[in-house]
Write a protein that holds these residues in place. Structure first.
Motif, PDB file in Angstrom:
ATOM      1  N   HIS A   1      18.548  -8.404  73.316  1.00  0.00           N
ATOM      2  CA  HIS A   1      19.607  -9.131  72.601  1.00  0.00           C
ATOM      3  C   HIS A   1      19.841 -10.513  73.209  1.00  0.00           C
ATOM      4  O   HIS A   1      20.133 -11.470  72.493  1.00  0.00           O
ATOM      5  CB  HIS A   1      20.908  -8.314  72.544  1.00  0.00           C
ATOM      6  N   TYR A   2      19.687 -10.617  74.533  1.00  0.00           N
ATOM      7  CA  TYR A   2      19.829 -11.940  75.160  1.00  0.00           C
ATOM      8  C   TYR A   2      18.625 -12.827  74.848  1.00  0.00           C
ATOM      9  O   TYR A   2      18.763 -14.045  74.673  1.00  0.00           O
ATOM     10  CB  TYR A   2      19.989 -11.798  76.668  1.00  0.00           C
ATOM     11  N   ARG A   3      17.448 -12.221  74.775  1.00  0.00           N
ATOM     12  CA  ARG A   3      16.257 -13.000  74.446  1.00  0.00           C
ATOM     13  C   ARG A   3      16.333 -13.528  73.012  1.00  0.00           C
ATOM     14  O   ARG A   3      15.938 -14.661  72.727  1.00  0.00           O
ATOM     15  CB  ARG A   3      14.996 -12.156  74.649  1.00  0.00           C
ATOM     16  N   LEU A   4      16.837 -12.689  72.104  1.00  0.00           N
ATOM     17  CA  LEU A   4      17.001 -13.127  70.712  1.00  0.00           C
ATOM     18  C   LEU A   4      18.069 -14.208  70.601  1.00  0.00           C
ATOM     19  O   LEU A   4      17.943 -15.130  69.784  1.00  0.00           O
ATOM     20  CB  LEU A   4      17.369 -11.932  69.823  1.00  0.00           C
ATOM     21  N   LEU A   5      19.096 -14.113  71.441  1.00  0.00           N
ATOM     22  CA  LEU A   5      20.143 -15.130  71.457  1.00  0.00           C
ATOM     23  C   LEU A   5      19.555 -16.475  71.897  1.00  0.00           C
ATOM     24  O   LEU A   5      19.847 -17.522  71.320  1.00  0.00           O
ATOM     25  CB  LEU A   5      21.270 -14.707  72.391  1.00  0.00           C
ATOM     26  N   SER A   6      18.705 -16.425  72.922  1.00  0.00           N
ATOM     27  CA  SER A   6      18.045 -17.646  73.399  1.00  0.00           C
ATOM     28  C   SER A   6      17.095 -18.225  72.361  1.00  0.00           C
ATOM     29  O   SER A   6      16.840 -19.426  72.330  1.00  0.00           O
ATOM     30  CB  SER A   6      17.274 -17.356  74.692  1.00  0.00           C
ATOM     31  N   ALA A   7      16.571 -17.335  71.491  1.00  0.00           N
ATOM     32  CA  ALA A   7      15.637 -17.786  70.459  1.00  0.00           C
ATOM     33  C   ALA A   7      16.348 -18.438  69.275  1.00  0.00           C
ATOM     34  O   ALA A   7      15.690 -18.983  68.381  1.00  0.00           O
ATOM     35  CB  ALA A   7      14.801 -16.614  69.968  1.00  0.00           C
ATOM     36  N   GLY A   8      17.689 -18.372  69.258  1.00  0.00           N
ATOM     37  CA  GLY A   8      18.425 -19.076  68.211  1.00  0.00           C
ATOM     38  C   GLY A   8      19.204 -18.212  67.249  1.00  0.00           C
ATOM     39  O   GLY A   8      19.950 -18.720  66.406  1.00  0.00           O
ATOM     40  N   LEU A   9      19.090 -16.882  67.334  1.00  0.00           N
ATOM     41  CA  LEU A   9      19.858 -16.009  66.460  1.00  0.00           C
ATOM     42  C   LEU A   9      21.300 -15.935  66.949  1.00  0.00           C
ATOM     43  O   LEU A   9      21.551 -16.049  68.154  1.00  0.00           O
ATOM     44  CB  LEU A   9      19.264 -14.603  66.420  1.00  0.00           C
ATOM     45  N   ASN A  10      22.249 -15.736  66.033  1.00  0.00           N
ATOM     46  CA  ASN A  10      23.629 -15.555  66.458  1.00  0.00           C
ATOM     47  C   ASN A  10      23.898 -14.061  66.690  1.00  0.00           C
ATOM     48  O   ASN A  10      23.113 -13.204  66.241  1.00  0.00           O
ATOM     49  CB  ASN A  10      24.614 -16.166  65.452  1.00  0.00           C
ATOM     50  N   PRO A  11      24.992 -13.717  67.374  1.00  0.00           N
ATOM     51  CA  PRO A  11      25.246 -12.314  67.727  1.00  0.00           C
ATOM     52  C   PRO A  11      25.248 -11.346  66.541  1.00  0.00           C
ATOM     53  O   PRO A  11      24.696 -10.244  66.639  1.00  0.00           O
ATOM     54  CB  PRO A  11      26.614 -12.373  68.406  1.00  0.00           C
ATOM     55  N   LYS A  12      25.849 -11.734  65.421  1.00  0.00           N
ATOM     56  CA  LYS A  12      25.879 -10.834  64.260  1.00  0.00           C
ATOM     57  C   LYS A  12      24.473 -10.577  63.730  1.00  0.00           C
ATOM     58  O   LYS A  12      24.138  -9.447  63.348  1.00  0.00           O
ATOM     59  CB  LYS A  12      26.765 -11.431  63.164  1.00  0.00           C
ATOM     60  N   GLN A  13      23.640 -11.607  63.701  1.00  0.00           N
ATOM     61  CA  GLN A  13      22.257 -11.443  63.245  1.00  0.00           C
ATOM     62  C   GLN A  13      21.481 -10.522  64.188  1.00  0.00           C
ATOM     63  O   GLN A  13      20.694  -9.687  63.741  1.00  0.00           O
ATOM     64  CB  GLN A  13      21.570 -12.808  63.162  1.00  0.00           C
ATOM     65  N   ILE A  14      21.734 -10.674  65.486  1.00  0.00           N
ATOM     66  CA  ILE A  14      21.031  -9.858  66.487  1.00  0.00           C
ATOM     67  C   ILE A  14      21.403  -8.387  66.344  1.00  0.00           C
ATOM     68  O   ILE A  14      20.530  -7.516  66.327  1.00  0.00           O
ATOM     69  CB  ILE A  14      21.346 -10.370  67.906  1.00  0.00           C
ATOM     70  N   VAL A  15      22.695  -8.118  66.219  1.00  0.00           N
ATOM     71  CA  VAL A  15      23.149  -6.729  66.078  1.00  0.00           C
ATOM     72  C   VAL A  15      22.577  -6.114  64.798  1.00  0.00           C
ATOM     73  O   VAL A  15      22.084  -4.987  64.801  1.00  0.00           O
ATOM     74  CB  VAL A  15      24.688  -6.651  66.084  1.00  0.00           C
ATOM     75  N   ALA A  16      22.618  -6.876  63.696  1.00  0.00           N
ATOM     76  CA  ALA A  16      22.084  -6.371  62.428  1.00  0.00           C
ATOM     77  C   ALA A  16      20.588  -6.096  62.533  1.00  0.00           C
ATOM     78  O   ALA A  16      20.095  -5.055  62.054  1.00  0.00           O
ATOM     79  CB  ALA A  16      22.359  -7.383  61.310  1.00  0.00           C
ATOM     80  N   PHE A  17      19.859  -6.994  63.160  1.00  0.00           N
ATOM     81  CA  PHE A  17      18.405  -6.838  63.294  1.00  0.00           C
ATOM     82  C   PHE A  17      18.059  -5.616  64.147  1.00  0.00           C
ATOM     83  O   PHE A  17      17.212  -4.791  63.765  1.00  0.00           O
ATOM     84  CB  PHE A  17      17.798  -8.094  63.915  1.00  0.00           C
TER      85      PHE A  17
END
Length: 319
Positions: free
Chosen positions: A283-299
């Motif tokens: 989730h932190y790696r996806l955050l660094s890649a530009g996704l926002n928290p809601k997108q990360i949780v949904a994904f």
């Protein structure tokens, strides 16, 4: 019908008790304080850390009312859960004071809680050989090692996954629902009750933990959820399993398990302590890649659902 009653009771207890516990946490300053320049602290305001108590109480009340497991197993689940909650709460309290609780006490208590489950007879004993249709019973020492490792491992990976609003709770609900379906299909009412009760407390918690979170469950809640999920799998999906169906509970918990295997290997390779928190989870790696928290949780929830559906397919294929 008792499954529905256990679900509703556990959900209502958590839903009604969290606001009270939230006010209490703010009163005594039992809160997770934001920190600047910390990749793991994404919140901007202090957030109460008392949701674990509501989750624990909601689970225990429903479990005691609707569970029909032998008294020894019931007491083991309760005692092990209390130990996990207690050491997790101490760890959370240290965090509220800006301190780090040593890893070894947590490790020893979690191992002891796993040992209590093992002693109660909730054990990974072996698997069925699909070719000979005979049960392969593992040596006693291997049963012990695998059981303790599984409980400790799942307890830890759920805790490691609790780094973003709604994430660990949502993944736990998806896993518990999957294990509930597996347990009902296999006619295992005891593990089914535990699973549907965990779904109830998880959904009750998510009402207040969805972004932006009004309360956190902390290490106490995350390790408790992981501990119960590990016990459900041992008491249900791992029983009478064939070689391939051993992957059912692993897939049901696929996102936290596979992500944290990567994290542990990465920390080991870099010479970092395994228990030292950092921002290497997916989730932190996806955050660094530009996704926002809601997108990360949904994904990640979508990926978890895919893993869960795969595990159910394995169950239906009876392989």
């Amino acid at each position: 019908m008792h499954y529905l009653a256990a679900f509703i009771l556990s959900l209502v207890i958590v839903y009604l008790s969290i606001p009270v516990l939230r006010r209490f946490a703010l009163k005594i300053d039992f809160v997770d304080k934001p920190k600047e320049n910390n990749a793991r602290k994404l919140h901007k305001e202090p957030v109460p850390l008392t949701a674990a108590i509501a989750i624990f109480v909601g689970f225990v009340v429903a479990y005691l009312i609707f569970n029909e497991a032998p008294a020894g197993e019931t007491m083991a689940v309760l005692l092990g859960s209390m130990l996990i909650l207690a050491i997790g709460t101490v760890d959370d309290w240290f965090k509220t004071q800006g301190k780090e609780f040593p890893a070894w006490p947590k490790f020893l208590v979690q191992i002891f809680a796993a040992y209590i489950i093992y002693q109660a007879g909730i054990v990974f004993t072996g698997f069925y050989n699909p070719f000979t249709e005979q049960m392969v019973v593992l040596p006693g020492w291997l049963q012990f090692v695998l059981t303790i490792t599984w409980i400790f491992g799942v307890t830890t990976v759920i805790n490691f996954s609790d780094g973003m609003d709604g994430l660990a709770g949502a993944l736990s609900v998806i896993s518990a629902m999957t294990l509930f379906i597996v347990a009902v299909t296999m006619g295992q009412s005891d593990s089914a009750i535990m699973a549907i009760t965990l779904v109830g407390v998880g959904l009750g918690y998510l009402k207040y933990n969805k972004p932006p979170a009004k309360i956190y469950m902390g290490d106490a809640g995350a390790t408790f959820l992981g501990f119960i999920l590990s016990v459900i799998a041992l008491d249900g999906a791992f029983k009478q399993a064939t070689v391939l169906s051993l992957f059912i509970p692993i897939l049901a918990l696929g996102v936290p398990i596979f992500d944290n295997i990567f994290v542990v290997l990465k920390r080991f390779k870099e010479g970092k302590p395994i228990y030292k928190a950092d921002a290497t989870q997916i989730h932190y790696r996806l955050l660094s890649a530009g996704l926002n928290p809601k997108q990360i949780v949904a994904f990640l929830c979508l990926v978890s659902v895919c893993f869960s559906l795969t595990s159910i397919i394995l169950l239906l294929l009876e392989v």
